[in-house]
Scaffold this active site. Structure first.
Site, mmCIF file in Angstrom:
data_model
loop_
_atom_site.group_PDB
_atom_site.id
_atom_site.type_symbol
_atom_site.label_atom_id
_atom_site.label_comp_id
_atom_site.label_asym_id
_atom_site.label_seq_id
_atom_site.Cartn_x
_atom_site.Cartn_y
_atom_site.Cartn_z
ATOM 1 N N HIS A 131 2.415 6.586 -12.482
ATOM 2 C CA HIS A 131 1.318 7.066 -12.974
ATOM 3 C C HIS A 131 1.553 7.802 -14.323
ATOM 4 O O HIS A 131 0.897 7.983 -15.225
ATOM 5 C CB HIS A 131 0.416 8.034 -12.244
ATOM 6 C CG HIS A 131 -0.554 7.426 -11.254
ATOM 7 N ND1 HIS A 131 -0.016 6.806 -10.356
ATOM 8 C CD2 HIS A 131 -1.756 7.634 -11.287
ATOM 9 C CE1 HIS A 131 -1.060 6.080 -9.603
ATOM 10 N NE2 HIS A 131 -2.263 6.764 -10.016
ATOM 11 N N CYS A 163 6.402 1.061 -7.107
ATOM 12 C CA CYS A 163 5.913 2.508 -6.746
ATOM 13 C C CYS A 163 7.147 3.527 -6.348
ATOM 14 O O CYS A 163 8.206 2.872 -5.475
ATOM 15 C CB CYS A 163 4.969 2.241 -5.529
ATOM 16 S SG CYS A 163 4.716 3.876 -4.822
ATOM 17 N N CYS A 188 7.382 8.583 -11.119
ATOM 18 C CA CYS A 188 6.045 8.118 -10.535
ATOM 19 C C CYS A 188 5.521 7.371 -11.634
ATOM 20 O O CYS A 188 5.371 7.497 -12.699
ATOM 21 C CB CYS A 188 5.332 9.293 -10.194
ATOM 22 S SG CYS A 188 3.469 8.938 -9.621
ATOM 23 N N GLU A 197 -5.688 10.288 -12.260
ATOM 24 C CA GLU A 197 -6.831 9.267 -11.977
ATOM 25 C C GLU A 197 -8.358 9.723 -12.198
ATOM 26 O O GLU A 197 -9.122 8.877 -12.179
ATOM 27 C CB GLU A 197 -6.476 8.870 -10.473
ATOM 28 C CG GLU A 197 -5.463 8.371 -10.113
ATOM 29 C CD GLU A 197 -5.348 7.394 -9.017
ATOM 30 O OE1 GLU A 197 -6.442 7.448 -8.087
ATOM 31 O OE2 GLU A 197 -4.464 6.473 -8.799
ATOM 32 N N ASP A 224 2.221 -1.952 -5.654
ATOM 33 C CA ASP A 224 2.266 -0.432 -5.545
ATOM 34 C C ASP A 224 1.027 -0.052 -4.507
ATOM 35 O O ASP A 224 0.537 -0.727 -3.967
ATOM 36 C CB ASP A 224 1.815 -0.284 -6.793
ATOM 37 C CG ASP A 224 1.759 1.446 -7.127
ATOM 38 O OD1 ASP A 224 2.215 2.250 -6.428
ATOM 39 O OD2 ASP A 224 0.681 1.689 -7.940
ATOM 40 N N SER A 225 0.970 1.289 -4.494
ATOM 41 C CA SER A 225 -0.121 1.857 -3.602
ATOM 42 C C SER A 225 -1.473 1.653 -4.163
ATOM 43 O O SER A 225 -2.314 1.836 -3.613
ATOM 44 C CB SER A 225 0.115 3.212 -3.397
ATOM 45 O OG SER A 225 0.468 3.927 -4.604
HETATM 46 N N1 DGL Z 1 2.569 4.970 -6.962
HETATM 47 C C1 DGL Z 1 3.086 5.975 -6.552
HETATM 48 C C2 DGL Z 1 4.460 6.517 -7.049
HETATM 49 O O1 DGL Z 1 4.921 5.872 -8.018
HETATM 50 C C3 DGL Z 1 1.965 7.208 -6.841
HETATM 51 C C4 DGL Z 1 0.683 7.347 -6.380
HETATM 52 C C5 DGL Z 1 0.498 7.463 -4.844
HETATM 53 O O2 DGL Z 1 0.633 8.665 -4.334
HETATM 54 O O3 DGL Z 1 0.481 6.244 -4.108
HETATM 55 O O4 DGL Z 1 5.234 7.342 -6.364
#
Ligand code: DGL
Length: 272
Positions: A185, A73, A183, A152, A10-11
């Site tokens: 999050h 992600c 997403c 966050e 993931d990011s």
């Molecule tokens: N992990 C990203 C997603 O699921 C959200 C966080 C980001 O923007 O990197 O889209």
């Protein structure tokens, strides 16, 4: 039997919500998770750039000899899943197809909402997949640029609730009966989302749907680990390991002991 690990990336920490579900569903599997914190967030970036990041990380994980890669992600899945599936020999699972599938199965009035990052909405993959599964279903997408930073941060709770209300309004107006939370999050604010949408709207989260898909894929390919074992998990980040450990616990809801640092140069080298 195959004891190799499942690679997850993931990011940042958001994908830990997907890893959490995988650990619960598949307690006997080993996992290695990579968070690309040095380049977080992906959501506001151009799709081509995110695609490049995903290709680097995919190649890196393949070099670690994982047996399956989970792109945990939504933005990276939107931007890069097709390239990863073309380029890698290991099987790659994203978070979008399982959610689109679950949403089409859940909706009764065939009106489906989507909340996601700007890049995910722009990529249009949810719309493509929903259309492929039911050409008569309507998808109403809403980009939510404020949600990831609010989840966050330590921003006042009221600010988060206001943002959710604002993003949910067009979906409620469109009378959707199912909303895709596109997403990684968003599971963290599940109670807020459910309260704003009400009980009559079915919420579809990527974490649960993806864990089910991972379990099915391992079983179909006969590459599950020995069911009698307890699996291990390992963490890597391109950012600060201490920050990952501190923030990651909230997303994983399990202890994070050690986090290893990976340089961006090491990722780029593998992909080259
Ligand atoms: N992990 C990203 C997603 O699921 C959200 C966080 C980001 O923007 O990197 O889209």
């Amino acid at each position: 039997m195959d004891s190799r690990a499942v690679g997850v990336f993931d990011s940042g920490v958001g994908g830990l919500t997907v890893l959490h579900e995988c650990l619960v569903t598949l307690p006997h599997e080993n996992f290695v998770y990579l968070g690309d914190h040095a380049r977080l967030p992906y959501g506001p970036r151009p799709l081509a750039q995110v695609r490049g990041f995903a290709r680097e990380i995919g190649a890196f994980l393949e070099r670690l000899d994982v047996k399956l890669i989970v792109v945990a992600c939504n933005t990276a899945t939107s931007a890069g899943i097709a390239d990863l599936q073309h380029e890698l020999s290991v099987r790659v699972v994203g978070v979008i197809a399982p959610e689109a599938h679950a949403a089409v199965q859940a909706t009764r009035n065939r009106r489906i909402g989507l909340l996601a990052t700007e890049a995910t909405v722009e990529a249009g993959r949810y719309a493509e997949l929903v259309r492929a599964l039911d050409a008569g279903a309507e998808l109403v997408p809403v980009a939510c640029p404020r949600l990831v930073p609010l989840i966050e941060s330590d921003a006042p709770f009221e600010e988060l609730v206001d943002a959710v209300r604002e993003y949910a309004a067009p979906l409620k107006q469109a009378n959707v009966d199912t909303a895709i939370l596109g997403c990684t999050h968003y599971p963290l604010i599940r109670p807020v989302l459910q309260r704003v949408f009400g009980r009559d709207v079915t919420l579809v989260f990527s974490a649960e749907e993806t864990a089910r898909e991972v379990a099915k894929t391992l079983a179909r390919k006969g590459i599950e680990n020995d069911a009698a074992r307890e699996g291990s998990y390992r963490f890597l980040t391109t950012g600060d390991p201490a920050a990952f450990r501190a923030q990651g616990r909230r997303f994983l809801q399990l202890p994070i002991a050690e986090v290893e640092h990976v340089t961006l140069a090491a990722l780029a080298e593998t992909a080259a």
